[in-house]
Design a protein around this motif. Structure first.
Motif, PDB file in Angstrom:
ATOM      1  N   PRO A   1       0.822  -1.538  -0.016  1.00  0.00           N
ATOM      2  CA  PRO A   1      -0.045   0.108  -0.001  1.00  0.00           C
ATOM      3  C   PRO A   1       0.894   1.547   0.070  1.00  0.00           C
ATOM      4  O   PRO A   1       0.773   2.038   1.088  1.00  0.00           O
ATOM      5  CB  PRO A   1      -0.733  -0.195   1.445  1.00  0.00           C
ATOM      6  N   GLY A   2       1.661   1.629  -1.088  1.00  0.00           N
ATOM      7  CA  GLY A   2       2.260   2.710  -1.118  1.00  0.00           C
ATOM      8  C   GLY A   2       3.413   3.034   0.028  1.00  0.00           C
ATOM      9  O   GLY A   2       4.002   2.205   0.046  1.00  0.00           O
ATOM     10  N   ASP A   3       3.216   4.200   0.628  1.00  0.00           N
ATOM     11  CA  ASP A   3       4.365   4.388   1.538  1.00  0.00           C
ATOM     12  C   ASP A   3       3.778   4.364   2.846  1.00  0.00           C
ATOM     13  O   ASP A   3       4.237   5.213   3.726  1.00  0.00           O
ATOM     14  CB  ASP A   3       4.971   5.893   1.087  1.00  0.00           C
ATOM     15  N   LEU A   4       3.084   3.379   3.269  1.00  0.00           N
ATOM     16  CA  LEU A   4       2.747   3.278   4.547  1.00  0.00           C
ATOM     17  C   LEU A   4       3.595   3.102   5.589  1.00  0.00           C
ATOM     18  O   LEU A   4       3.459   3.755   6.763  1.00  0.00           O
ATOM     19  CB  LEU A   4       1.868   1.819   4.745  1.00  0.00           C
ATOM     20  N   THR A   5       4.700   2.455   5.538  1.00  0.00           N
ATOM     21  CA  THR A   5       5.953   2.448   6.506  1.00  0.00           C
ATOM     22  C   THR A   5       7.010   3.283   6.224  1.00  0.00           C
ATOM     23  O   THR A   5       7.785   3.109   6.793  1.00  0.00           O
ATOM     24  CB  THR A   5       6.150   0.972   6.470  1.00  0.00           C
TER      25      THR A   5
ATOM     26  N   LEU B   1      -2.823   7.405   4.653  1.00  0.00           N
ATOM     27  CA  LEU B   1      -1.677   6.585   5.167  1.00  0.00           C
ATOM     28  C   LEU B   1      -0.922   7.517   5.982  1.00  0.00           C
ATOM     29  O   LEU B   1      -0.349   6.838   7.115  1.00  0.00           O
ATOM     30  CB  LEU B   1      -0.691   6.100   3.777  1.00  0.00           C
ATOM     31  N   LEU B   2      -0.855   8.653   5.645  1.00  0.00           N
ATOM     32  CA  LEU B   2      -0.239   9.825   6.712  1.00  0.00           C
ATOM     33  C   LEU B   2      -0.758   9.514   8.089  1.00  0.00           C
ATOM     34  O   LEU B   2      -0.261   9.538   9.151  1.00  0.00           O
ATOM     35  CB  LEU B   2      -0.249  11.171   6.275  1.00  0.00           C
ATOM     36  N   LEU B   3      -1.977   9.632   8.036  1.00  0.00           N
ATOM     37  CA  LEU B   3      -2.860   9.460   9.208  1.00  0.00           C
ATOM     38  C   LEU B   3      -2.674   8.065  10.025  1.00  0.00           C
ATOM     39  O   LEU B   3      -2.504   8.137  11.398  1.00  0.00           O
ATOM     40  CB  LEU B   3      -4.391   9.703   9.214  1.00  0.00           C
ATOM     41  N   ILE B   4      -2.786   7.007   9.327  1.00  0.00           N
ATOM     42  CA  ILE B   4      -2.452   5.959   9.939  1.00  0.00           C
ATOM     43  C   ILE B   4      -0.929   5.752  10.569  1.00  0.00           C
ATOM     44  O   ILE B   4      -0.829   5.375  11.751  1.00  0.00           O
ATOM     45  CB  ILE B   4      -2.694   4.637   8.735  1.00  0.00           C
ATOM     46  N   ARG B   5       0.108   6.164   9.644  1.00  0.00           N
ATOM     47  CA  ARG B   5       1.462   6.362  10.276  1.00  0.00           C
ATOM     48  C   ARG B   5       1.469   7.040  11.435  1.00  0.00           C
ATOM     49  O   ARG B   5       2.034   6.856  12.602  1.00  0.00           O
ATOM     50  CB  ARG B   5       2.364   6.912   9.383  1.00  0.00           C
ATOM     51  N   ALA B   6       0.825   8.315  11.591  1.00  0.00           N
ATOM     52  CA  ALA B   6       0.970   9.352  12.854  1.00  0.00           C
ATOM     53  C   ALA B   6       0.092   9.033  13.895  1.00  0.00           C
ATOM     54  O   ALA B   6       0.345   9.344  14.974  1.00  0.00           O
ATOM     55  CB  ALA B   6       0.414  10.515  12.263  1.00  0.00           C
TER      56      ALA B   6
ATOM     57  N   VAL C   1      -3.327  -5.301   5.450  1.00  0.00           N
ATOM     58  CA  VAL C   1      -2.755  -3.940   5.935  1.00  0.00           C
ATOM     59  C   VAL C   1      -3.287  -3.769   7.405  1.00  0.00           C
ATOM     60  O   VAL C   1      -4.416  -3.789   7.395  1.00  0.00           O
ATOM     61  CB  VAL C   1      -3.154  -2.820   4.848  1.00  0.00           C
ATOM     62  N   TRP C   2      -2.469  -3.298   8.222  1.00  0.00           N
ATOM     63  CA  TRP C   2      -2.708  -3.289   9.553  1.00  0.00           C
ATOM     64  C   TRP C   2      -2.193  -2.145  10.385  1.00  0.00           C
ATOM     65  O   TRP C   2      -1.337  -1.517   9.804  1.00  0.00           O
ATOM     66  CB  TRP C   2      -2.439  -4.565  10.378  1.00  0.00           C
ATOM     67  N   PHE C   3      -2.922  -1.831  11.560  1.00  0.00           N
ATOM     68  CA  PHE C   3      -2.319  -1.026  12.551  1.00  0.00           C
ATOM     69  C   PHE C   3      -2.736  -1.370  13.841  1.00  0.00           C
ATOM     70  O   PHE C   3      -3.401  -2.212  14.011  1.00  0.00           O
ATOM     71  CB  PHE C   3      -2.902   0.596  12.349  1.00  0.00           C
ATOM     72  N   ARG C   4      -1.952  -0.787  14.730  1.00  0.00           N
ATOM     73  CA  ARG C   4      -2.067  -1.126  16.335  1.00  0.00           C
ATOM     74  C   ARG C   4      -2.576   0.063  16.983  1.00  0.00           C
ATOM     75  O   ARG C   4      -1.751   1.106  16.639  1.00  0.00           O
ATOM     76  CB  ARG C   4      -0.744  -1.779  16.802  1.00  0.00           C
ATOM     77  N   LEU C   5      -3.247  -0.010  18.115  1.00  0.00           N
ATOM     78  CA  LEU C   5      -3.566   1.091  18.976  1.00  0.00           C
ATOM     79  C   LEU C   5      -3.251   0.440  20.522  1.00  0.00           C
ATOM     80  O   LEU C   5      -3.592  -0.585  20.594  1.00  0.00           O
ATOM     81  CB  LEU C   5      -4.961   1.561  19.098  1.00  0.00           C
ATOM     82  N   PRO C   6      -2.519   1.397  21.367  1.00  0.00           N
ATOM     83  CA  PRO C   6      -2.400   0.803  22.740  1.00  0.00           C
ATOM     84  C   PRO C   6      -3.619   0.949  23.524  1.00  0.00           C
ATOM     85  O   PRO C   6      -4.341   1.985  23.201  1.00  0.00           O
ATOM     86  CB  PRO C   6      -1.196   1.730  23.071  1.00  0.00           C
ATOM     87  N   ALA C   7      -3.695   0.327  24.639  1.00  0.00           N
ATOM     88  CA  ALA C   7      -4.644   0.526  25.729  1.00  0.00           C
ATOM     89  C   ALA C   7      -4.288   1.599  26.391  1.00  0.00           C
ATOM     90  O   ALA C   7      -3.191   1.875  26.515  1.00  0.00           O
ATOM     91  CB  ALA C   7      -4.756  -0.833  26.470  1.00  0.00           C
ATOM     92  N   VAL C   8      -5.282   2.677  26.410  1.00  0.00           N
ATOM     93  CA  VAL C   8      -4.700   3.710  27.117  1.00  0.00           C
ATOM     94  C   VAL C   8      -5.485   3.716  28.479  1.00  0.00           C
ATOM     95  O   VAL C   8      -6.644   3.791  28.719  1.00  0.00           O
ATOM     96  CB  VAL C   8      -5.257   5.163  26.432  1.00  0.00           C
ATOM     97  N   PRO C   9      -4.905   3.806  29.562  1.00  0.00           N
ATOM     98  CA  PRO C   9      -5.415   3.642  30.835  1.00  0.00           C
ATOM     99  C   PRO C   9      -6.461   5.213  31.025  1.00  0.00           C
ATOM    100  O   PRO C   9      -6.030   6.238  30.746  1.00  0.00           O
ATOM    101  CB  PRO C   9      -4.210   3.952  31.800  1.00  0.00           C
TER     102      PRO C   9
END
Length: 144
Positions: A88-92, A109-114, A130-138
């Protein structure tokens, strides 16, 4: 707050149309809410919409798109599978130029990276994920 040591996951086939975007957003929001997961729901929804919209726009419509949502004690991971093996282009990779503010496209893709803690893509037997991760935020403690 989601403090369970167990994991949960969902895998859903979506139509290869723009109608898949709001459905995917709703599925991610519902999964996070039902499990009372501590990942940021708004960010998860936004990034999921970007992944699904990219899959619809940049791949052929012969096969459905698949949404995979994994909720883990440390955060959430969202994948979108499509039948196109092309990355997917310049995702990483860092983007060298600022996006043109007058263009409708080019910021997903900029939003996903940021906004994600990590993102990427991997080949699958039928194309790519194509994937992303988000941390658990207390959550902040509230006074009684």
């Amino acid at each position: 707050m989601y403090e369970s040591s167990t994991s949960a996951s969902w895998r859903v086939a979506l139509p290869h149309t723009t109608a898949a975007v709001p459905v995917a957003r709703a599925l991610v929001r519902t999964a996070l809410a039902e499990r009372e997961h501590a990942a940021d729901r708004d960010t998860a929804e936004l990034l999921t919409a970007e992944l699904v919209a990219n899959a619809v726009e940049h791949t052929s419509g012969g096969c459905p798109i698949e949404l995979v949502v994994e909720l883990l004690p440390t955060g959430c991971r969202v994948e979108v599978h499509d039948a196109d093996p092309e990355p997917p282009g310049d995702l990483t990779l860092p983007h060298r130029d600022e996006p043109d503010p007058w263009q409708e496209h080019g910021r997903g893709l900029l939003l996903i990276r940021a906004l994600s803690s990590s993102c990427g893509h991997r080949p699958t037997a039928s194309g790519k994920a194509v994937w992303f991760r988000l941390p658990a935020v207390p959550r902040q403690r509230r006074p009684d």
